[in-house]
Design a protein around this motif. Sequence first.
Motif, mmCIF file in Angstrom:
data_model
loop_
_atom_site.group_PDB
_atom_site.id
_atom_site.type_symbol
_atom_site.label_atom_id
_atom_site.label_comp_id
_atom_site.label_asym_id
_atom_site.label_seq_id
_atom_site.Cartn_x
_atom_site.Cartn_y
_atom_site.Cartn_z
ATOM 1 N N ASN A 111 0.823 -1.213 0.000
ATOM 2 C CA ASN A 111 0.000 0.000 0.000
ATOM 3 C C ASN A 111 0.859 1.267 0.000
ATOM 4 O OD1 ASN A 111 -2.758 -0.969 -0.050
ATOM 5 N ND2 ASN A 111 -2.369 -1.793 1.993
ATOM 6 N N THR A 112 1.955 1.233 0.734
ATOM 7 C CA THR A 112 2.886 2.366 0.709
ATOM 8 C C THR A 112 3.515 2.507 -0.673
ATOM 9 O OG1 THR A 112 3.383 2.081 3.051
ATOM 10 C CG2 THR A 112 4.957 3.364 1.746
ATOM 11 N N ALA A 113 3.849 1.374 -1.277
ATOM 12 C CA ALA A 113 4.428 1.396 -2.625
ATOM 13 C C ALA A 113 3.453 1.997 -3.627
ATOM 14 C CB ALA A 113 4.822 -0.012 -3.047
ATOM 15 N N MET A 114 2.184 1.680 -3.482
ATOM 16 C CA MET A 114 1.170 2.253 -4.371
ATOM 17 C C MET A 114 1.108 3.772 -4.231
ATOM 18 S SD MET A 114 -0.443 0.010 -6.291
ATOM 19 C CE MET A 114 -1.078 -1.664 -6.421
ATOM 20 N N GLU A 115 1.193 4.252 -3.006
ATOM 21 C CA GLU A 115 1.196 5.701 -2.780
ATOM 22 C C GLU A 115 2.416 6.345 -3.417
ATOM 23 O OE1 GLU A 115 1.037 6.222 1.418
ATOM 24 O OE2 GLU A 115 -0.997 5.392 1.627
ATOM 25 N N ARG A 116 3.553 5.702 -3.287
ATOM 26 C CA ARG A 116 4.777 6.227 -3.896
ATOM 27 C C ARG A 116 4.708 6.173 -5.414
ATOM 28 N NH1 ARG A 116 9.884 3.302 -1.581
ATOM 29 N NH2 ARG A 116 10.754 4.515 -3.313
ATOM 30 N N LEU A 117 4.147 5.088 -5.938
ATOM 31 C CA LEU A 117 4.016 4.954 -7.380
ATOM 32 C C LEU A 117 3.155 6.074 -7.953
ATOM 33 C CD1 LEU A 117 4.498 3.308 -9.965
ATOM 34 C CD2 LEU A 117 2.503 1.912 -9.349
ATOM 35 N N ALA A 118 2.100 6.437 -7.254
ATOM 36 C CA ALA A 118 1.228 7.515 -7.717
ATOM 37 C C ALA A 118 1.981 8.842 -7.832
ATOM 38 C CB ALA A 118 0.041 7.669 -6.766
ATOM 39 N N LYS A 119 3.048 8.988 -7.057
ATOM 40 C CA LYS A 119 3.866 10.205 -7.091
ATOM 41 C C LYS A 119 5.089 10.056 -7.983
ATOM 42 C CE LYS A 119 2.660 11.042 -2.232
ATOM 43 N NZ LYS A 119 3.209 11.084 -0.844
ATOM 44 N N GLY A 120 5.235 8.885 -8.601
ATOM 45 C CA GLY A 120 6.406 8.639 -9.442
ATOM 46 C C GLY A 120 7.672 8.413 -8.650
ATOM 47 N N ASP A 121 7.523 8.016 -7.399
ATOM 48 C CA ASP A 121 8.665 7.860 -6.501
ATOM 49 C C ASP A 121 9.158 6.417 -6.486
ATOM 50 O OD1 ASP A 121 10.552 8.101 -4.490
ATOM 51 O OD2 ASP A 121 9.078 8.028 -2.863
ATOM 52 N N VAL A 122 9.735 5.984 -7.597
ATOM 53 C CA VAL A 122 10.316 4.646 -7.657
ATOM 54 C C VAL A 122 11.309 4.595 -8.812
ATOM 55 C CG1 VAL A 122 8.414 3.822 -9.110
ATOM 56 C CG2 VAL A 122 9.855 2.162 -7.892
ATOM 57 N N LYS A 123 12.425 3.906 -8.595
ATOM 58 C CA LYS A 123 13.417 3.686 -9.655
ATOM 59 C C LYS A 123 13.690 2.188 -9.732
ATOM 60 C CE LYS A 123 15.842 8.109 -9.362
ATOM 61 N NZ LYS A 123 17.133 8.782 -9.084
ATOM 62 N N TYR A 124 13.115 1.517 -10.748
ATOM 63 C CA TYR A 124 12.112 2.073 -11.650
ATOM 64 C C TYR A 124 10.843 1.233 -11.589
ATOM 65 C CZ TYR A 124 15.647 5.055 -13.679
ATOM 66 O OH TYR A 124 16.606 6.010 -13.859
ATOM 67 N N ARG A 125 10.924 0.130 -10.848
ATOM 68 C CA ARG A 125 9.788 -0.778 -10.719
ATOM 69 C C ARG A 125 9.817 -1.404 -9.333
ATOM 70 N NH1 ARG A 125 6.006 -0.255 -14.692
ATOM 71 N NH2 ARG A 125 5.172 -2.221 -15.473
ATOM 72 N N PHE A 126 8.681 -1.314 -8.638
ATOM 73 C CA PHE A 126 8.523 -2.086 -7.405
ATOM 74 C C PHE A 126 8.278 -3.546 -7.776
ATOM 75 C CE2 PHE A 126 6.925 2.053 -5.623
ATOM 76 C CZ PHE A 126 7.899 2.194 -4.652
ATOM 77 N N VAL A 127 8.938 -4.448 -7.071
ATOM 78 C CA VAL A 127 8.680 -5.878 -7.220
ATOM 79 C C VAL A 127 8.449 -6.459 -5.833
ATOM 80 C CG1 VAL A 127 9.649 -8.113 -7.889
ATOM 81 C CG2 VAL A 127 9.980 -6.127 -9.363
ATOM 82 N N ILE A 128 7.373 -7.222 -5.694
ATOM 83 C CA ILE A 128 7.008 -7.800 -4.402
ATOM 84 C C ILE A 128 7.689 -9.151 -4.218
ATOM 85 C CG2 ILE A 128 5.103 -8.411 -2.874
ATOM 86 C CD1 ILE A 128 3.231 -6.929 -4.870
ATOM 87 N N ASP A 129 8.336 -9.319 -3.090
ATOM 88 C CA ASP A 129 8.925 -10.612 -2.714
ATOM 89 C C ASP A 129 7.802 -11.454 -2.110
ATOM 90 O OD1 ASP A 129 10.397 -12.737 -1.853
ATOM 91 O OD2 ASP A 129 11.782 -11.589 -0.604
ATOM 92 N N VAL A 130 6.984 -12.013 -2.973
ATOM 93 C CA VAL A 130 5.756 -12.682 -2.537
ATOM 94 C C VAL A 130 6.061 -13.898 -1.668
ATOM 95 C CG1 VAL A 130 3.652 -13.848 -3.291
ATOM 96 C CG2 VAL A 130 4.503 -11.871 -4.568
ATOM 97 N N ALA A 131 6.914 -14.777 -2.154
ATOM 98 C CA ALA A 131 7.122 -16.068 -1.483
ATOM 99 C C ALA A 131 7.666 -15.916 -0.069
ATOM 100 C CB ALA A 131 8.058 -16.941 -2.318
ATOM 101 N N ASN A 132 8.520 -14.915 0.124
ATOM 102 C CA ASN A 132 9.163 -14.766 1.433
ATOM 103 C C ASN A 132 8.399 -13.871 2.404
ATOM 104 O OD1 ASN A 132 11.471 -16.396 0.979
ATOM 105 N ND2 ASN A 132 12.386 -14.761 -0.242
ATOM 106 N N THR A 133 7.396 -13.140 1.916
ATOM 107 C CA THR A 133 6.762 -12.144 2.800
ATOM 108 C C THR A 133 5.242 -12.232 2.876
ATOM 109 O OG1 THR A 133 6.615 -10.416 1.084
ATOM 110 C CG2 THR A 133 8.667 -10.541 2.346
ATOM 111 N N LEU A 134 4.617 -13.082 2.057
ATOM 112 C CA LEU A 134 3.170 -13.225 2.137
ATOM 113 C C LEU A 134 2.800 -14.112 3.308
ATOM 114 C CD1 LEU A 134 0.298 -12.858 0.982
ATOM 115 C CD2 LEU A 134 0.720 -14.874 -0.460
ATOM 116 N N LYS A 135 2.015 -13.565 4.207
ATOM 117 C CA LYS A 135 1.490 -14.351 5.334
ATOM 118 C C LYS A 135 0.242 -15.051 4.851
ATOM 119 C CE LYS A 135 3.371 -10.946 8.524
ATOM 120 N NZ LYS A 135 3.076 -9.854 9.506
ATOM 121 N N THR A 136 0.223 -16.365 4.910
ATOM 122 C CA THR A 136 -0.818 -17.148 4.240
ATOM 123 C C THR A 136 -2.108 -17.295 5.036
ATOM 124 O OG1 THR A 136 0.213 -19.166 5.083
ATOM 125 C CG2 THR A 136 0.815 -18.461 2.865
ATOM 126 N N THR A 137 -2.256 -16.515 6.074
ATOM 127 C CA THR A 137 -3.526 -16.485 6.791
ATOM 128 C C THR A 137 -3.909 -15.025 7.019
ATOM 129 O OG1 THR A 137 -2.362 -16.630 8.912
ATOM 130 C CG2 THR A 137 -3.230 -18.676 7.978
#
Length: 357
Positions: A330-356
């Motif tokens: 959600n923070t990344a989305m806010e930053r993306l809306a402002k163009g505040d990323v170099k150059y692509r956010f990528v989510i580390d899904v496997a290591n950080t998704l809580k499965t419940t």
Amino acid sequence: MGKVLEKKAFGLAAKDESGVLSPFSFSRRETGEKDVRFKVLFCGICHTDLSMAKNEWGVTTYPLVPGHEIVGVVTEVGAKVTKFNTGDKVGVGYMSRSCLSCDSCSDGEENYCPKMILTSGAKDYDDTMTHGGYSDHMVCAEDFMIRIPDNLPLDGAAPLLCAGVTVFSPMKYHGLDKPGMHIGVVGLGGLGHVGVKFVKALGNKVTVISTSERKRDEAINRLGADAFLVSLDPKQMEDAVGTMDGIIDTVSATHPLLPLLGLLKNKGKLVMVGAPAKPLELPVMPLILGRKMVVGSMIGGIKETQEMVDLAGKHNITADIELISMDYVNTAMERLAKGDVKYRFVIDVANTLKTTP
């Protein structure tokens, strides 16, 4: 018709026009005979994800699980799958099915099939909604899977499945991939920065065109562009008039096209791959006087996408990314809306998704 068998899945979904993503449990179909199931390892965040999450285009159905720059490892294959095996590194871009029988599909342009199914937020052929890669696993027809070269890091390769093919496809289709050409790239964001890399890999001169002088150093010294133009500087633009064979315009904000058309040689092509929310003004006289063209392009077909990824493997092309955890989306989305990323956010899904939840 019997009940479709399903497997439980878990991810993040937007549930209203606030666009805020929160935990979401859902189901994916069982692995069919021509399906491939894979564990999602990484998923890029495209600006389209933000637009869809907030229903900026008025077409979103909630709940929406975004994500169409998806890479992972195969965990299961259907009985009639011939192209992939368990353990293969694979990816899925922004389409997961098409009719495979229309003229576009026959030409290898499944992305223009009138019955093409988007990977996220679309109604599938069985009337269920498709859910994207902000989730623990995916299942997809093998004909719409991409093999990722072993030498490419999966996190940096993920954005190629949308951003990469979006800039590669029009260069190939419009003959802008021939060595020795001079190509302009408008905008130095998620699309533009990989555009620079592919232009160079194809043996061409590339000039980055931006409204901001502050991007000059990163364009030339970090990404390897040959030249840089500030589009708001009349002298710089005047000096470059009539020098480019083609221009890839990646900008999604409203901006004037006339100065860009002036940079093109006669018979040059301005390719629009950004999607401004408001209509742009198109001056006709420069088109008539120079036989110039303004065209649009959207992602690429499966064969073309595989060709792009293979070229990336050959030249070690990946996106420049900021790797984030699922709880930062959600923070990344806010930053993306402002163009505040170099150059692509990528989510580390496997290591950080809580499965419940």
